[in-house]
Design a protein around this motif. Structure first.
Motif, PDB file in Angstrom:
ATOM      1  N   GLY A 285       0.836  -1.194   0.000  1.00  0.00           N
ATOM      2  CA  GLY A 285       0.000   0.000   0.000  1.00  0.00           C
ATOM      3  C   GLY A 285       0.869   1.241   0.000  1.00  0.00           C
ATOM      4  O   GLY A 285       1.899   1.297  -0.656  1.00  0.00           O
ATOM      5  N   GLY A 286       0.495   2.247   0.765  1.00  0.00           N
ATOM      6  CA  GLY A 286       1.283   3.472   0.853  1.00  0.00           C
ATOM      7  C   GLY A 286       2.194   3.507   2.058  1.00  0.00           C
ATOM      8  O   GLY A 286       2.764   4.548   2.382  1.00  0.00           O
TER       9      GLY A 286
ATOM     10  N   GLY B 267      -2.496   9.380  -9.714  1.00  0.00           N
ATOM     11  CA  GLY B 267      -3.049  10.603  -9.142  1.00  0.00           C
ATOM     12  C   GLY B 267      -2.166  11.085  -8.009  1.00  0.00           C
ATOM     13  O   GLY B 267      -0.958  11.263  -8.174  1.00  0.00           O
ATOM     14  N   ASP B 268      -2.741  11.281  -6.833  1.00  0.00           N
ATOM     15  CA  ASP B 268      -1.988  11.730  -5.655  1.00  0.00           C
ATOM     16  C   ASP B 268      -1.554  10.582  -4.755  1.00  0.00           C
ATOM     17  O   ASP B 268      -0.959  10.809  -3.699  1.00  0.00           O
ATOM     18  CB  ASP B 268      -2.859  12.694  -4.830  1.00  0.00           C
ATOM     19  N   THR B 269      -1.843   9.343  -5.163  1.00  0.00           N
ATOM     20  CA  THR B 269      -1.579   8.180  -4.312  1.00  0.00           C
ATOM     21  C   THR B 269      -0.410   7.362  -4.854  1.00  0.00           C
ATOM     22  O   THR B 269      -0.386   6.999  -6.023  1.00  0.00           O
ATOM     23  CB  THR B 269      -2.829   7.282  -4.224  1.00  0.00           C
TER      24      THR B 269
END
Length: 197
Positions: free
Chosen positions: A91-92, A159-161
């Motif tokens: 994930g992040g 995008g922003d992720t």
């Protein structure tokens, strides 16, 4: 010298001797970091992964192999090889990290084979065999030397992720350890920890 003075001197000497017995010969300094990285493992063909992040069990069936194939020269003492392709989805949580390592702890599982410390000891009755793990270059990993399987953390941005993934590829198989081969169940357990850099 009075009895009281002799007693005080004796206690002082005893105190000095016992204090010197507690003197340190050295210091071990531990360093490290706790990171937020948390990866979920998805097993490839031939493996079954169960559990959630932090508590994942990977089942690898090495099958039924002939004791003759281990003892004979045709297989070179290695049989029942299965690929284990682990895809990690972090994930992040892996921001700022470059790699992940699969570090094994054989002593918390079946143990290290007494005849060949590179191998995992089998349980269940079979003798003369251990379980060998090989890295992606087909090199036997020495479990007794705490070798690891390493993989790069790859960022993907949409995008922003930004999310992070890694691939850890290895292979497992039965390996003759030099003792006489005896048929029987040849199971093993090998706890592991993911560490990050």
């Amino acid at each position: 010298m009075s009895k009281l003075l002799k007693s005080i001197v004796s206690m002082a000497i005893a105190g000095a001797v016992s204090t010197s017995a507690l003197a340190a010969d050295g210091t071990i300094n531990f360093t490290g970091d706790i990171v937020a990285a948390s990866c979920k493992i998805d097993g490839g063909a031939g493996t079954n992964v169960g559990g959630n992040k932090g508590n994942q069990n990977i089942d690898v069936n090495l099958g039924k192999v002939s004791s003759d194939s281990l003892a004979g020269g045709a297989g070179g003492g290695i049989v029942g090889g299965k690929s284990i392709n682990l895809n990690l989805d972090c994930g992040g949580t892996a921001e700022g990290l470059k790699s992940v390592k699969l570090q094994f702890d054989p002593n918390s599982g079946s143990g290290v084979d007494s005849k060949n410390v590179s191998l995992l000891k089998v349980t269940g009755g079979a003798e003369g065999v251990g379980i060998g793990l090989y890295n992606s270059s087909n090199k036997l990993i020495s479990l007794g030397a705490n070798e690891t399987i390493d993989g790069a953390l790859v960022p993907t941005t949409e995008g922003d992720t930004t999310t992070y993934t890694a691939k850890l590829n290895l292979r497992a198989g039965y390996v003759a350890n030099g003792d006489a081969i005896k048929a029987g169940p040849a199971n093993g357990t090998l706890p592991f920890t993911l560490t990050y850099e």
